[in-house]
Design an enzyme around this catalytic site. Sequence first.
Site, PDB file in Angstrom:
ATOM      1  N   THR A 188       0.868  -1.179   0.000  1.00 51.27           N
ATOM      2  CA  THR A 188       0.000   0.000   0.000  1.00 51.27           C
ATOM      3  C   THR A 188       0.905   1.228   0.000  1.00 51.27           C
ATOM      4  O   THR A 188       0.861   2.052   0.899  1.00 51.27           O
ATOM      5  CB  THR A 188      -0.962  -0.081   1.201  1.00 51.27           C
ATOM      6  OG1 THR A 188      -1.581  -1.374   1.183  1.00 51.27           O
ATOM      7  CG2 THR A 188      -2.070   0.958   1.117  1.00 51.27           C
ATOM      8  N   HIS A 189       1.757   1.275  -1.005  1.00 51.20           N
ATOM      9  CA  HIS A 189       2.771   2.317  -1.102  1.00 51.20           C
ATOM     10  C   HIS A 189       2.613   3.094  -2.410  1.00 51.20           C
ATOM     11  O   HIS A 189       3.570   3.330  -3.127  1.00 51.20           O
ATOM     12  CB  HIS A 189       4.175   1.703  -0.998  1.00 51.20           C
ATOM     13  CG  HIS A 189       4.429   1.008   0.309  1.00 51.20           C
ATOM     14  ND1 HIS A 189       5.507   0.198   0.539  1.00 51.20           N
ATOM     15  CD2 HIS A 189       3.727   1.015   1.479  1.00 51.20           C
ATOM     16  CE1 HIS A 189       5.465  -0.269   1.793  1.00 51.20           C
ATOM     17  NE2 HIS A 189       4.389   0.207   2.375  1.00 51.20           N
ATOM     18  N   ASN A 190       1.380   3.472  -2.714  1.00 57.95           N
ATOM     19  CA  ASN A 190       1.098   4.271  -3.905  1.00 57.95           C
ATOM     20  C   ASN A 190       1.480   5.711  -3.608  1.00 57.95           C
ATOM     21  O   ASN A 190       1.149   6.232  -2.547  1.00 57.95           O
ATOM     22  CB  ASN A 190      -0.400   4.224  -4.238  1.00 57.95           C
ATOM     23  CG  ASN A 190      -0.992   2.836  -4.100  1.00 57.95           C
ATOM     24  OD1 ASN A 190      -1.282   2.392  -2.986  1.00 57.95           O
ATOM     25  ND2 ASN A 190      -1.163   2.137  -5.191  1.00 57.95           N
TER      26      ASN A 190
END
Lengths: 217, 587
Positions: free
Chosen positions: B515-517
Amino acid sequence: MPHTPSAHAYSYLNLPEIAFLDAAVSRLIPQDELGPGAKEADVTYYIDQQLVSVWGTHGRNYRQGPWLEGTPQQGFQSRLTPQEIYRAAIRDTNEYCLKQFNVRFDFLKEEAQLEVLKGLESGSILLPHVSAKLFFDLLWKNTEEGFFADPLYGGNRDKVGWRLLGFPGVASGAYAAHIDNPTLYQAEPVSILDIKKGQASLDAQGYVKHVMIRKGT
Amino acid sequence: MSIQKLKPVDAVVVGTGVAGSIIAMELVNAGLKVVGLERGRMIEPQHDFAMPYVHDELKYDKHSDIFQDLSRETITFRNNLQQTALPMRELGSFKPGEIVGGTAAHWGCHARRFLPDDFIVKTKTDERYGKNFLPHDCTSQDWGVDYNEFEPYYDMFEQIYGVGGKAGNINDVKFEGGNPFEGARSREFPNPATLRTPMGEKFAKACESLGYTPFQNPAAAMTRAYVNLYKQMLGECMRGGFCGSHPCSQGAKASPLTAVLPALLKRENFELRPLCNVIKINKDSDGKRATGVTYIDSQGRMVEQPADIVVLATYTFNNTRLLLLSDIGKPYDPVSNTGVVGRNYSYQTGGKVSVFFDDEQFNPFIGGGMIGTSIDDFNSDNFDHSQLGFVGGSYIAVQTNGATPIKTKLIPPGTPRWGSEWKKATAHYYRRSFSITYHASCQSYRGQYLDLDPTYRDANGLPLLRMTFDWQENEQKMSAFMREKCEGIAKAMNPSKMGAKAVEKKYTIVPYQSTHNIGGAVMGSDPTTSVVNRYLQSWDVHNVFVVGGSAFPQNAANPPTETIGMLACWSADAIKEMYLKKPGALA
């Protein structure tokens, strides 16, 4: 293969569907010398309970059209919910078996069942109403979940999946002191369901006091 | 629909995650009256995240209502401009949160700073390797602020989140046991480093035999009971697993819910409004100043909240989407390569090499709180890229997050996917295996961006955000290189078997990755290539600040949360010390 009536009250699946899934999940995770398989772990009942959950109707999925097929990278694009996929695919697969072998899937010999499952997985069997691969992938995902999820969801009966791995379930407060210790930590697994039933002892923070076991092998 | 208009406040903060909670706290500390708006529901950790219910892998790996409800809002996705984007109908590649506390309620606690070179990727690469070294369509750029300016704010964030670690560099003096490649710290970590697991020890020994320098991951799961900068008490991590994507029952994970909000909610000048979904930033007639925001409350009422300052502090996607829906900043056009909003969307690459030991067993379920051992020898620009043909890098680590039985069962390559052979291998190797993971940077490119989807809409009838993204050759090359390095370390451990999983040929939105957008509303020193200036202030509307992962111009290898928190401290300080004294453009 005669079907043994289950002790569970099913919420969604009908009898032919239960018989189909009992047979299918027995091939996916068989009972063998290592212990019970997915059928014995009540994975069919787990799937039934999942199908009536929010997930089973895709209650938290985006469900507006237009519905296009898309690329594999774009992920799930079927307009069918898991409930609908299981219902349609089991019926279609049984129809296929009747046409090919004159019997329903659950009456086939084990080897023939394995061949049908492989045909669904590879997509070499075409089902008229739903992608065979989509169904197989869902079935395998749910079977694995049902074998290893907390028994509170209806599967992993007697924590057979956790026993197979040596996974102790809900954590113990003793872990912190064990973190850099190579000694094997082997405990009777404890589930959320056990705790709800009052069948586990807990410390003040709600962590489990594990009963340690010595394994022969 | 009639709109209810409320009394004005000094500042409205949209989002209550890592960024929003800290900014709200700092603005309240400056004496401002602040309203926090959050689309998700209220959380009371002692009830919502109670034992034993949080030790539920099925729920928190997939089905929990702490994640974004896609039935109301999702994104659409395509690999390239030629495709038709389709909605992400179920969660997969990433899991944004939708509760008070945001995504950080279930974060992994890996609290690494970015490395100094990460902030000057463009300049450093051009200088060291020549102007043609970056791929021709690469739009990576400098951040406009360097590491030394950011350092005090990293330090502040670490005092809020109680990060545990061992310094490798304090004021340019090197210390053994820490990361020799880290940027200079002004002081030691507030908490001690994690202990090393037997798996971490194996990895460390192998790394040392190859001349690399292992150290313990900096982690924001408490390594001892800790009272933070906001006087909040955080409990010690029990290493009970059920950690990544799970909330913590012990309050040992630093997050908005444990480290910031309990203090903030006691403050009279702060009001939190959960279940309020902001749909627009309103502007005055000449469009130069924001007048507040409009949101839809839990009962479907349209509400206008006037405010002197608007801080967007939501997840990367919503920061960008709200700017586009509010017509703030020029939308990016990849064809002409003009405009800024939505530009430089990026992600992180990664992969793993698994090792199997027939004669040795571990306790893989004991762990969590990002307990792990890493090397930075191949991170950022810590190694010579001149003959490698790629930019960027990766940290390489063995992390023990608590191997949960549905997701974390490794089997050797060639094992059938199901059936009796699968069962045998799974039973044998669950306790006899672990992974060496690499977690790598990702540059930004001209064709990778965010805009509004022309077809699909959310539950309110507003266009969804559209993501156009794929892996590029630079990242593929880097991935192959990192895989080779991991395999080298793996071999030095002398395992019975090995397996590898590298980056896919094409980016797929299906399996969970991270979840590293980031990006879409990036910071910088040039208004033609950034949405916000060095203080995260909109170039176009001076009383709008946009804080979060959206501000990263490209992604470094290290996880983003620490830098998001640092940016919140940095931007809040600029608002307090500069903007309040003289409202107007700060750069």
